[in-house]
Enzyme design. Structure first.
Site, PDB file in Angstrom:
ATOM      1  N   CYS A 159      40.854  40.752  12.497  1.00 64.08           N
ATOM      2  CA  CYS A 159      39.505  40.565  11.957  1.00 64.08           C
ATOM      3  C   CYS A 159      38.372  40.630  12.987  1.00 64.08           C
ATOM      4  CB  CYS A 159      39.416  39.315  11.100  1.00 64.08           C
ATOM      5  SG  CYS A 159      40.523  37.990  11.544  1.00 64.08           S
ATOM      6  N   HIS A 171      39.765  44.357   5.971  1.00 66.44           N
ATOM      7  CA  HIS A 171      38.647  43.438   5.801  1.00 66.44           C
ATOM      8  C   HIS A 171      37.538  44.151   5.066  1.00 66.44           C
ATOM      9  CE1 HIS A 171      40.980  41.743   9.123  1.00 66.44           C
ATOM     10  NE2 HIS A 171      40.724  40.630   8.471  1.00 66.44           N
ATOM     11  N   GLN A 218      50.528  44.137   9.932  1.00 67.12           N
ATOM     12  CA  GLN A 218      50.165  43.822   8.548  1.00 67.12           C
ATOM     13  C   GLN A 218      49.520  45.034   7.893  1.00 67.12           C
ATOM     14  OE1 GLN A 218      47.482  40.545   9.316  1.00 67.12           O
ATOM     15  NE2 GLN A 218      48.912  39.129   8.369  1.00 67.12           N
ATOM     16  N   ARG A 259      51.990  37.026  17.761  1.00 70.37           N
ATOM     17  CA  ARG A 259      51.745  35.603  17.589  1.00 70.37           C
ATOM     18  C   ARG A 259      52.916  34.857  18.198  1.00 70.37           C
ATOM     19  NH1 ARG A 259      49.697  35.295  11.264  1.00 70.37           N
ATOM     20  NH2 ARG A 259      48.020  36.817  11.516  1.00 70.37           N
ATOM     21  N   HIS A 295      39.228  38.856   3.703  1.00 73.40           N
ATOM     22  CA  HIS A 295      40.479  39.227   4.398  1.00 73.40           C
ATOM     23  C   HIS A 295      41.498  39.477   3.301  1.00 73.40           C
ATOM     24  CE1 HIS A 295      39.336  36.947   8.239  1.00 73.40           C
ATOM     25  NE2 HIS A 295      38.467  36.499   7.350  1.00 73.40           N
ATOM     26  N   ASP A 353      46.747  45.242   6.778  1.00 76.94           N
ATOM     27  CA  ASP A 353      45.587  44.365   6.865  1.00 76.94           C
ATOM     28  C   ASP A 353      44.308  45.147   6.572  1.00 76.94           C
ATOM     29  OD1 ASP A 353      44.211  42.071   7.483  1.00 76.94           O
ATOM     30  OD2 ASP A 353      44.179  42.453   9.642  1.00 76.94           O
ATOM     31  N   LYS A 406      40.935  30.875  -1.016  1.00 75.81           N
ATOM     32  CA  LYS A 406      41.848  32.013  -0.923  1.00 75.81           C
ATOM     33  C   LYS A 406      42.777  32.061  -2.120  1.00 75.81           C
ATOM     34  CE  LYS A 406      45.422  29.540   1.582  1.00 75.81           C
ATOM     35  NZ  LYS A 406      46.480  29.573   2.562  1.00 75.81           N
TER      36      LYS A 406
END
Length: 637
Positions: A334, A385, A381, A363, A511, A383, A465
């Site tokens: 992000c 945004h 991911q 991570r 997200h 992923d 979320k």
RNA sequence: GCCCAAAUAGCUCAGUGGCAGAGCGCGUCCUUGGUAAGGACGAGGUCGCCGGUUCAAUCCCGGCUUUGGGCUCCA
């Protein structure tokens, strides 16, 4: 004074004062008494032996009622504790609750139980069950309870009693030589417990606190009948057979190495699947209006300070130093997307902007918590945004819901659970912002006709979320997708857009991920399909199996044709009988086998065998290729 | 991180204080076959790593590494 109770069929039954559930069941029929586990009084499950109250609604709970299984399991946990205390008198007992699919009981032991100990304990449990010891409830005062468990040398129970809130009824249960603090309810006697099995032991901390005593937890399960127990054990075996770590090795998909703990190495076949997942998402992104970006792996800590990760997420990050500057490997994409957004001025006309990123994330996970592909230290991911104006949120959410459901259906996940997490106590932003964000999420879900449950207070500090979970083929839930509203990061990075009236506004950032981590998703998918991937994902889509070396040239022609068409084939030229080649292809779960002999070579055909449907007979080569291409194109399941 | 357990051939696993084993897989040869295992022979190992005990350690002891089961679903 006689009392009267109402039964589920709305009939009213008169009983003498002090009559119990047992009396009621016996009065209705001796067989019902035999089948009874407990009673439901005005909705609450109680012991069969509890006294009835005048005017209450009472139902006798038998094995047909779902509540009875919890009672059985809870009582089996007590049976376990009793057996342990008989065999190991020095052991102190912790707690023994019912869990999904069974129960556990925690014990403070001098020496951890071995598998042999478990067998002995289980045998003792059977003995107590045969003794058919009555299980009796007692209510007691807090001081009495503390004294009693103190005298018994049970410090954990004393601690529990002292911390029980004022006003609750404290109860204990006695069965023969065993006494336990317990809320109940329980079966009336140990003879009701017949189908149980101890499964394994594991260490657990008292009350889950790693600073407190470490206990030996014994896991077990119980059912009403041996048949149901056997069925459950069979399911556990099935899950073991589908374990993605085992299949990953057997199918040659990936491996792990001490050189990079908890970090998968994808082999060529695993990489095919991985890339197909990415291709699939990219194709969707084109339709959904996402733009893909590529961002760096190691970034100056100053950025992580801006984003808040340095403060809130440092313990999960990897750091490195170069030229006296400190860098961190990205655990999330992000902030980098915020930097890209911030490079230009944006008009409300440009929004929403959707940045997708398949960047590799790192991570740090504590060494004891990693597991196969499902919990790793480096992953990717699907992923993205979305930067949008607040009033655009709802539309964005709605199209995301349609998108995510479509993706899950493609993979054959039919049952999807949705959870909405709302504002926590500690949060950023105004109440109006939260009202808008939560309202938008809830409205969008409702308009999409999606059922959801609410997790009050479980949202992130920066916004509410939604989490999406799927149930796999063995009905196990897996959390995959997420949609999070973020009011915080855009302003931390000073992101703006120009509104129609010329003033500047701060965009909202959504997200979102659908598959979540590709690594984890692949692990789940492997277990979901037991390694038999749909054709579009299968690392090898067809095996070419020549029967005799006279047709090797023909087989090679077919191989080149398939490669030209982009179909993944494997040619088996081994000096083996066709039976053996078929068996091996079957074990690798290859969707199609092309069996070639003199007949096929002469006619220019292929004999097609499907991994499930078996021999499909001879087909023209082009027919087969056309069919498999179509199956791949539509991503048939 | 903590507790328990495991680590032996590519895989699954047996085994022993004194020459390292099986099945499958792999290689070579024979066999050329029709929808789930044809036969023979052969290669393959620093018994996870480091230290200790011992005449001798894959085995016993200690440390490390990795993997696995777990670490509130609250009496």
């Amino acid at each position: 004074m006689p009392i009267s109770v109402r039964l589920p069929d709305d009939s009213v039954r008169e009983m003498p004062d002090g009559a119990t559930g047992t009396d009621l069941a016996r009065g209705i029929s001796p067989r019902l008494l035999d089948a009874a586990f407990a009673i439901r009084v005005d909705g609450a499950v109680q012991d069969l032996n509890s006294p009835l109250k005048d005017g209450s609604k009472v139902a006798v709970i038998t094995s047909k009622d779902p509540e009875s299984l919890d009672v059985v399991r809870h009582s089996t946990a007590h049976l376990l504790a009793q057996a342990v205390q008989r065999l190991f008198p020095k052991v102190k007992v912790g707690i023994g609750p019912v869990i999904e699919d069974g129960f556990y009981y925690d014990f403070l032991v001098e020496k951890f139980f071995t598998p042999e100990d478990l067998e002995a304990i289980e045998a003792e449990m059977r003995r107590i069950s045969e003794e058919n010891v009555p299980v009796v409830r007692e209510e007691l005062e807090r001081e009495d309870a503390i004294q009693r468990f103190g005298a018994m040398g049970e410090p954990f129970k004393v601690e529990l009693v002292s911390e029980l809130p004022a006003g609750v009824t404290i109860s204990g249960y006695r069965q023969g030589d065993f006494y336990d603090l317990c809320r109940g309810p329980h079966v009336p006697s140990t003879g009701k417990l017949k189908a149980f099995k101890l499964l394994h032991t594991a260490a657990a901390y008292w009350r889950g606190d790693e600073k407190k005593a470490q206990l030996c937890r014994v896991y077990g399960t119980a059912f009403h009948t041996q048949k149901e127990l056997d069925e459950h054990l069979r399911r556990l075996e099935e899950a073991k057979a589908r374990d993605h770590r085992k299949l990953g090795r057997e199918l040659g998909l990936f491996s792990f190495h001490p050189e990079a703990p908890a970090s998968p190495f994808f082999h060529p076949k695993g990489t095919v699947i991985y890339n197909e997942l990415v291709n699939y998402m990219r194709q969707n992104y084109l339709r959904e209006g996402y733009s893909e970006v590529i961002t760096p792996q190691a970034l100056d800590v100053s950025m992580w300070k801006t984003s808040g990760h340095y403060d809130k997420y440092q313990e999960n990050m990897y750091f490195t130093e170069v030229e006296e500057k400190e860098y961190a490997l990205k655990p999330m994409n992000c902030p980098t997307h915020c930097l890209i957004y911030g490079t230009g001025k944006h008009s409300y006309r440009d929004l929403p902007i959707r940045y997708a990123d398949f960047g590799r994330l790192h991570r740090y996970e504590r060494s004891g918590v990693t597991q196969g592909l499902t919990r790793v230290r480096t992953f990717c991911q699907d992923d993205a945004h979305i930067y949008c104006a607040p009033e655009q949120m709802k539309v964005e959410m709605a199209s995301f819901f349609a998108f995510i459901m479509d993706v899950y259906h493609t993979f054959g996940f039919e049952e999807i659970r949705i959870q909405l997490s709302t504002r926590p106590e500690k949060r950023l932003g105004t109440d109006e912002m939260w009202d808008l964000a939560e309202g938008s999420l809830a409205d969008a879900l409702k308009e999409a006709g999606l059922a959801y449950t609410i997790n009050p207070g479980d949202g992130a500090f920066y916004g509410p979320k939604i989490d999406f979970s799927v149930l796999d083929a063995l009905k196990r839930p897996w959390q995959l997708g997420t949609l999070q509203v973020d009011y915080s990061m855009p302003s931390r990075f000073g992101l703006t857009y120009v509104k129609p009236d010329g003033s500047e506004g701060t965009p909202v950032m959504l997200h979102r991920a659908i598959l979540g981590s590709l690594e984890r998703f692949m692990g789940i998918l492997i277990e979901h399909c037991a390694g038999a991937f749909p054709v579009w994902l299968a690392p090898v889509q067809a095996a070419i199996l020549p029967i005799t070396d006279r047709v090797h040239d023909y087989a090679k022609q077919i191989q080149s044709k398939a490669m030209e068409l982009g179909i993944r084939v494997e040619l088996d030229l081994r000096n083996e009988k066709v039976n053996a080649k078929i068996r091996d292809a079957q074990l690798l779960k290859i969707p199609y086998m092309l069996v070639l002999g003199d007949r096929e070579a002469a006619s220019g055909q292929v004999s097609v065998r499907h991994r499930y449907q078996g021999d499909l007979g001879a087909q023209g080569l082009d027919d087969f290729f056309a069919k498999i291409k179509e199956e791949i194109r539509v991503r048939a399941r």
